[in-house]
Scaffold this active site. Structure first.
Site, mmCIF file in Angstrom:
data_model
loop_
_atom_site.group_PDB
_atom_site.id
_atom_site.type_symbol
_atom_site.label_atom_id
_atom_site.label_comp_id
_atom_site.label_asym_id
_atom_site.label_seq_id
_atom_site.Cartn_x
_atom_site.Cartn_y
_atom_site.Cartn_z
ATOM 1 C CE LYS A 222 -4.034 -1.839 1.775
ATOM 2 N NZ LYS A 222 -3.704 -3.526 2.947
ATOM 3 N NE ARG A 228 -1.478 -7.245 -4.430
ATOM 4 C CZ ARG A 228 -2.386 -6.201 -4.636
ATOM 5 N NH1 ARG A 228 -3.111 -6.442 -3.510
ATOM 6 N NH2 ARG A 228 -2.738 -5.114 -5.421
#
Ligand code: DSN
Length: 426
Positions: A222, A228
């Site tokens: 993020k 990820r």
């Protein structure tokens, strides 16, 4: 081997979608090219159950070094004493912490999902709400701020073993010191899930949980702008204060219990190619460029929030301290679902989101959540936020006007050409 043209065509189409649009999903970002390159590497071929220097398979000398670099860099970024970079996601990181310290049926206390919390903080549809007994605190109806007094009241009544703080749709900072005081009254651990604001905490732009919370978990994709994945950290390793025993009856240091909970507790072989990419993103976070980026996130979020407020939009809590904002659309007579649909038709991506005390279901919702990490990576600055809010406002106010939508989509696509994304990829 024949090339899988179907999938590579789809990857190409996804690249074009990302290039043309304005990405406002608060949890998304664009990694650097080198992070992506590191993710697609030969380490995907390696099994490496265990940890650097103590693996179950031969041939781990190289991945040991890469994983150790990721660990050391994460420790440096956050001033952490312990880091486990193996969790495949934030959800896995939270699952491992809970497995390490809780027994099925134990009570946990987290922020209600409908008030901005996360599925893994005790939702009934998630392992955290099925395996453990969830209780929830919320935000104040008037101020939109977390109600620490209520947290204290519920903690004293329910005596949870774990208090979880952190959120996926909360735009204000957290009082970690207060939460720890509450936890200490009832003998609970504290887990801070900083998946959303981790990049801002990394640069000292928000309160740090490390001095107060026993465990800190995050995703790496993020605001941290890495691949990820997930990660578990502790500010300091400690003997477990409540005498938790292993199945063999041993009392071990917390770091050992967490390592064991990740592997073999909930995962098998670590994704060493992704861990290499985590290391690359941590290298980037340690740079001055990333400090500039994190500061720009705050400037952009402030500018965007102000533009929305100026147009009469109701941001929950009245503004933002971080990278996101949650807007209650009820005074604008459009649902979150409809808003999401019209925005995406104009190549602006955001997600519908329940707002506190919502009267609509999670499938419809009264709100949208908007975040600036991705557009900040694209190079947008404060002066561009007013234009984005203008487009969003026009679309929400005339959501069935096909001509308007088409016109704005053209303007959006044209505008984003100024901010090239992965030009090296052709
Ligand atoms: N899906 C993430 C988010 O959008 O906040 C949380 O897991």
């Amino acid at each position: 081997m024949q090339r899988d043209q179907q999938i590579f065509d789809l990857i190409g189409q996804e690249l074009q979608r990302q290039r043309h649009g304005i990405e406002l999903i608060a949890s998304e970002n664009f990694t650097s090219l080198q992070v992506m390159q590191a993710m697609g590497n030969v380490m995907t071929n390696k099994y490496a159950e265990g940890y650097p220097g103590r693996r179950y398979y031969a041939g781990c000398e190289i991945v040991d070094q890469s994983e150790q670099l990721a660990i050391d860099r994460a420790k440096q970024i956050f001033g952490a004493a312990y880091v486990n970079v193996q969790p495949h996601s934030g959800a896995q990181a939270n699952a491992a912490v809970m497995l390490a310290i809780l027994q099925p049926g134990d009570k946990i206390l987290g922020l209600d999902l409908s008030m901005g919390g996360h599925l893994t903080h005790g939702s009934a549809v998630n392992y955290s709400g099925k395996l453990y007994q969830p209780h929830f605190y919320g935000v104040n109806k008037e101020t939109g701020l977390v109600e620490y007094d209520k947290m204290e009241e519920i903690a004293n009544r329910e005596k949870p073993k774990l208090i979880v703080c952190g959120a996926s749709a909360y735009s204000r900072d957290w009082d970690y010191k207060r939460i720890r005081q509450i936890a200490d009254q009832v003998g609970a651990f504290v887990l801070a899930d900083i998946a959303h604001p981790a990049g801002l905490i990394a640069k000292g732009l928000l309160n740090s949980p490390f001095a107060h919370c026993h465990f800190v978990t995050t995703t790496t994709h993020k605001t941290l702008r890495g691949p990820r994945g997930g990660m578990i950290m502790m500010g300091a390793d400690f003997e477990n204060p409540f005498g938790l025993k292993t199945p063999k009856g041993e009392i071990r240091m917390m770091s050992s219990l967490i390592d064991t909970a990740v592997f073999p507790g909930i995962q098998g072989g670590p994704l060493e190619h992704v861990i290499a990419a985590k290391a690359v993103s941590f290298f980037e976070i340690l740079s001055d460029d990333y400090t500039v980026y994190a500061n720009q996130i705050l400037k952009n979020a402030q500018a965007m929030a102000k533009s929305f407020v100026d147009k009469g939009y109701q941001i929950i809590s009245g503004g933002t301290d971080n990278h996101l904002m949650l807007i209650d659309l009820r005074n604008k007579n459009i649902s979150g679902k409809k808003a999401e649909q019209v925005l995406v038709q104009a190549d602006i991506t955001a997600n519908k989101n329940m707002v506190p005390f919502d009267d609509k279901s999670a499938f419809i919702t009264s709100g949208i959540r908007l975040g600036v990490p991705a557009i900040t990576t694209r190079g947008l600055k404060e002066e561009h936020m007013g234009q984005i809010v203008d487009w969003v406002d026009q679309l929400l106010m005339d959501a069935d006007n096909e001509t308007l939508i088409k016109g704005i989509r053209g303007e959006v696509n044209n505008f984003m050409k100024q901010f090239p994304l992965y030009p090296e990829l052709g």
